[in-house]
Design an enzyme around this catalytic site. Structure first.
Site, PDB file in Angstrom:
ATOM      1  CD  GLU A   1      29.387 -15.107  34.959  1.00 17.27           C
ATOM      2  OE1 GLU A   1      28.972 -15.719  35.961  1.00 17.27           O
ATOM      3  OE2 GLU A   1      28.890 -15.238  33.828  1.00 17.27           O
TER       4      GLU A   1
ATOM      5  CG  ASP B   1      26.343 -10.397  33.997  1.00 15.37           C
ATOM      6  OD1 ASP B   1      26.411 -11.550  33.522  1.00 15.37           O
ATOM      7  OD2 ASP B   1      25.846 -10.156  35.120  1.00 15.37           O
TER       8      ASP B   1
ATOM      9  CE  LYS C   1      26.566 -17.457  31.713  1.00 18.67           C
ATOM     10  NZ  LYS C   1      26.644 -16.347  32.691  1.00 18.67           N
TER      11      LYS C   1
ATOM     12  CG  ASP D   1      27.266 -15.352  40.706  1.00 17.22           C
ATOM     13  OD1 ASP D   1      26.049 -15.156  40.893  1.00 17.22           O
ATOM     14  OD2 ASP D   1      27.843 -15.101  39.626  1.00 17.22           O
TER      15      ASP D   1
HETATM   16  P1  ADP Z   1      21.821 -14.548  36.606  1.00 21.25           P
HETATM   17  O1  ADP Z   1      23.214 -14.261  37.029  1.00 21.25           O
HETATM   18  O2  ADP Z   1      21.435 -15.977  36.814  1.00 21.25           O
HETATM   19  O3  ADP Z   1      21.495 -14.072  35.237  1.00 21.25           O
HETATM   20  P2  ADP Z   1      20.844 -12.526  38.529  1.00 21.25           P
HETATM   21  O4  ADP Z   1      22.107 -12.359  39.254  1.00 21.25           O
HETATM   22  O5  ADP Z   1      20.309 -11.357  37.807  1.00 21.25           O
HETATM   23  O6  ADP Z   1      20.825 -13.778  37.577  1.00 21.25           O
HETATM   24  O7  ADP Z   1      19.767 -13.025  39.610  1.00 21.25           O
HETATM   25  C1  ADP Z   1      18.442 -13.235  39.287  1.00 21.25           C
HETATM   26  C2  ADP Z   1      17.729 -13.699  40.544  1.00 21.25           C
HETATM   27  O8  ADP Z   1      17.772 -12.665  41.513  1.00 21.25           O
HETATM   28  C3  ADP Z   1      16.260 -14.027  40.325  1.00 21.25           C
HETATM   29  O9  ADP Z   1      15.959 -15.256  40.949  1.00 21.25           O
HETATM   30  C4  ADP Z   1      15.538 -12.881  41.035  1.00 21.25           C
HETATM   31  O10 ADP Z   1      14.273 -13.274  41.572  1.00 21.25           O
HETATM   32  C5  ADP Z   1      16.518 -12.569  42.151  1.00 21.25           C
HETATM   33  N1  ADP Z   1      16.343 -11.222  42.685  1.00 21.25           N
HETATM   34  C6  ADP Z   1      16.358 -10.046  42.013  1.00 21.25           C
HETATM   35  N2  ADP Z   1      16.136  -9.026  42.860  1.00 21.25           N
HETATM   36  C7  ADP Z   1      15.992  -9.551  44.092  1.00 21.25           C
HETATM   37  C8  ADP Z   1      15.732  -9.005  45.404  1.00 21.25           C
HETATM   38  N3  ADP Z   1      15.593  -7.693  45.592  1.00 21.25           N
HETATM   39  N4  ADP Z   1      15.650  -9.861  46.431  1.00 21.25           N
HETATM   40  C9  ADP Z   1      15.805 -11.182  46.253  1.00 21.25           C
HETATM   41  N5  ADP Z   1      16.028 -11.766  45.066  1.00 21.25           N
HETATM   42  C10 ADP Z   1      16.119 -10.958  43.998  1.00 21.25           C
HETATM   43 MG    MG Z   2      25.138 -13.809  36.974  1.00 14.92          MG
END
Ligand code: ADP
Ligand code: MG
Length: 621
Positions: free
Chosen positions: A187, A23, A87, A211
């Site tokens: 995704e 991912d 990205k 998502d």
């Molecule tokens: P992306 O797909 O954009 O790369 P992610 O799916 O990893 O990102 O999401 C990242 C986001 O998730 C960030 O804004 C982070 O602060 C939030 N995040 C991670 N853990 C938690 C949590 N336990 N509770 C709420 N938000 C969270």
């Molecule tokens: Mg993502």
């Protein structure tokens, strides 16, 4: 019915080579495998304890590149040498991103000779493909350390809304990182797979995948039939995500404590505390923390309900996207079987609750870690490609364009590359010669502009078209690509109903490498291909005009003066002679000249004929 064999799928892959699922996220990236012992998908940890690799890169002054969590501190200390959200730049031109330039603290530039954006770090320029490859290399190394064998093959995921060039850029980044990318997977498809949706060949399901990541949001509605994932609709906002939650909490505290004129590092400290509070409230009802800002100790507080209220406006925007996506999918709410939650931000309680109200009564899947679920699903797909789940064939896009040959050996694409499968597309054609009764339909696969550079799949002749003037018959060519990758081609003359069809069946294969080579060739040759196409089009046009004019002269001799006849014949001759010159510009200017000269004739003859008709004389045809 003729049958010709082609392969639209990739070939066999040896079992012992691991294939990882990746991912490659805007905020965070992960790599996962199917654990051979348990058979379950598992995200891999690095030296630290986390499976997450922040999609961050820092370029040290000595040329060293720091990837992931270790680059985090540099966001404050050396923002111009620290790259995040690469990205967002994949497959983009400067024009595509310049409205969002303020979003990036590093320099995004365009060079005259290069259409795709680059990032400038000190004196060096990096393409987003290179930058992404550094993240992929980190993930590759992580997997190799864990598995103890070289890792050379991967499935990489992209958002459903990614276009061709963004997908191609992702593929190229993989290649640059030393990975053969066996599949670019959507995704939402990956997320569904992680939950086992679509693994039963007999089920038909409709799934909404919500998502919400760090800075992007999308919702996709999928139809899954016999292992085929079809994206019915997708909607979202590429500048909406968990970062907005942090900002909302930040602004709340800023107002509450009247914090003005914060320094850069104080701003960052407060922002990180906001994220900390948001995450902490996943497991507790109240967050409390003391920090030192502007020489005084501040007591920061945030309650669960308060957080819910603060992020309401952001959630409201995602509600609209959900509505729109459902509408675009053509489904009604009660046709949805499940909702899948994806993205770290869906861990926030208020988000979970909100999504339930957007799809009332539909079961919500949130048992897997939402920030891992895409990588886990990619690992499942990798396992399928490795041949470990023999009965399954996942096919959600066609890797190469399918089309037919048109006048002058040109490729006319009917089903474009990366089109979802199954697919049905029809296009209208006609004849180019008067009284033409047969039409050859030659089917090709590939990305080049000329059919001779592509791969021929099949050919048949539509016979018995009733004799009509050129351009009159309406011939509909229909391509149907079914779930097994079998292409059916039909041609029908619509005025008479004359019909012919052919089935093109995948039996022996193009390897992924061959597909890759064909795609690469289309990029390398893009420029010369376009030139050849333009020349051929000019030639086609010239031939048509010569044909039409000669017929016109034959029929209307008596209505033109000798001078006019002579001059027209001269111009036609010039055009004929230049057909072999291979000079598009000369051809076009001679076509123009002939057109200009003969245009008044047509008008005059029209008038004469109308006058004749009015006198009661019969019209010649
Ligand atoms: P992306 O797909 O954009 O790369 P992610 O799916 O990893 O990102 O999401 C990242 C986001 O998730 C960030 O804004 C982070 O602060 C939030 N995040 C991670 N853990 C938690 C949590 N336990 N509770 C709420 N938000 C969270
Ligand atoms: Mg993502």
């Amino acid at each position: 019915m003729a049958k010709i064999s082609i392969n639209i799928q990739s070939g066999d892959i040896k079992k012992e080579e691991p294939i990882v699922g990746i991912d490659l996220g805007t905020t965070n990236s992960l790599v996962a495998i199917i654990d051979p012992k348990t058979g379950a998908a598992r995200a891999l940890k690095g030296k630290g304890n986390s499976v997450i690799v922040p999609s961050l890169l820092h370029f040290g002054p000595g040329g060293e590149i720091i990837v992931g969590q270790a680059a985090h501190a540099f966001l404050v200390d050396a923002p111009e040498r620290t790259v995040y959200s690469v990205k967002r730049l994949m497959g983009k031109s400067y024009g595509d991103v310049k409205d969002h330039e303020h979003f990036f603290s590093y320099r995004v530039i365009d060079q005259d000779d290069e259409k795709l954006v680059k990032v400038r770090i000190g004196e060096r320029f990096y393409s987003p493909i290179e930058l992404s490859s550094f993240i992929l290399k980190e993930l590759k190394t992580r997997a190799e350390n864990e598995l103890g064998v070289p890792v050379k093959k991967a499935v990489i995921t992209v958002p459903a809304y990614f276009n061709d060039s963004q997908r191609q850029a992702t593929r190229d980044a993989g290649k640059l990182a030393g990975l053969e990318v066996l599949r670019i997977l959507n995704e939402p498809t990956a997320a569904s797979l992680a939950y086992g949706i679509g693994l039963d060949k007999n089920e038909i399901k409709h799934v909404a995948v919500y998502d919400l990541g760090g800075g992007t949001f999308d919702v996709s509605i999928l139809r899954i039939t016999q292992g085929i994932f079809e994206v019915l609709s997708t909607h979202g906002d590429t500048y909406l995500g968990g970062d907005d939650f942090d900002r909302a909490v930040y602004s709340h505290w800023q107002k509450q404590h009247q914090l003005n004129d914060l320094s850069k590092s104080e701003t960052q400290l407060l922002r990180l505390s906001a994220e900390e509070a948001k995450i902490a409230l996943g497991t507790q009802k109240i967050f409390e923390k003391s920090i030192e800002l502007g020489g005084q100790i501040l007591s920061l507080k945030l309650g669960l309900r308060e957080l819910g209220k603060l992020i309401q406006p952001v959630l409201e925007r995602t509600r609209n996207s959900c509505k729109q996506a459902l509408k675009d999918s053509g489904l009604t709410l009660d046709e949805l079987d499940e909702v899948v939650l994806v993205g770290g931000s869906t861990r926030t309680q208020a988000v979970k609750e909100a999504v339930k109200t957007y799809f009332p009564g539909i079961p919500v899947n949130d048992s897997l870690n939402p920030d891992e679920v895409v990588a886990l699903g990619a690992a499942v797909e990798a396992d399928i490609l490795a041949g470990n789940r023999k009965d399954l064939l996942l096919l959600d896009v066609t890797p190469l364009s399918l089309g037919i040959e048109t006048l002058g050996g040109l490729m006319d694409v009917i089903i474009p590359r990366n089109n979802k499968v199954p697919a049905q597309v029809a296009k209208s054609y006609s004849t180019s010669i008067d009284g033409q009764v047969n039409l050859k339909v030659s089917v090709y696969q590939g990305e080049r502009e000329l059919v001779k550079e592509n791969r021929k799949l099949a050919e048949f002749v539509l016979k018995g078209i009733p004799s009509m003037p050129a351009g009159f018959p309406k011939i509909l060519v229909k391509f149907t690509l079914n779930a097994d990758g079998i292409l059916k081609v039909e041609a029908m003359e619509e005025r008479s109903g004359v019909k012919q069809d052919i089935e093109v069946k995948p039996q022996y294969g193009l390897t992924d490498q061959e597909v890759e080579n064909m795609l690469l060739a289309s990029i390398t040759h893009a420029d010369s291909d376009v030139k050849t196409r333009l020349l051929l089009e000019a030639k086609n046009e010239a031939s048509q005009i010569i044909y039409i004019t000669e017929r016109f002269l034959e029929k209307n001799q008596g209505l033109l003066s000798d001078d006019e006849l002579q001059q027209t014949a001269l111009l036609v001759n010039d055009l004929k002679n230049s057909l072999e010159s291979n000079d598009k510009d000369i051809l076009l200017s001679l076509i123009d000249e002939l057109n200009e000269y003969t245009r008044p004739f047509a008008e005059r003859i029209m008038d004469i004929r109308i006058a004749q008709a009015l006198k009661g004389k019969s019209l010649e045809t």
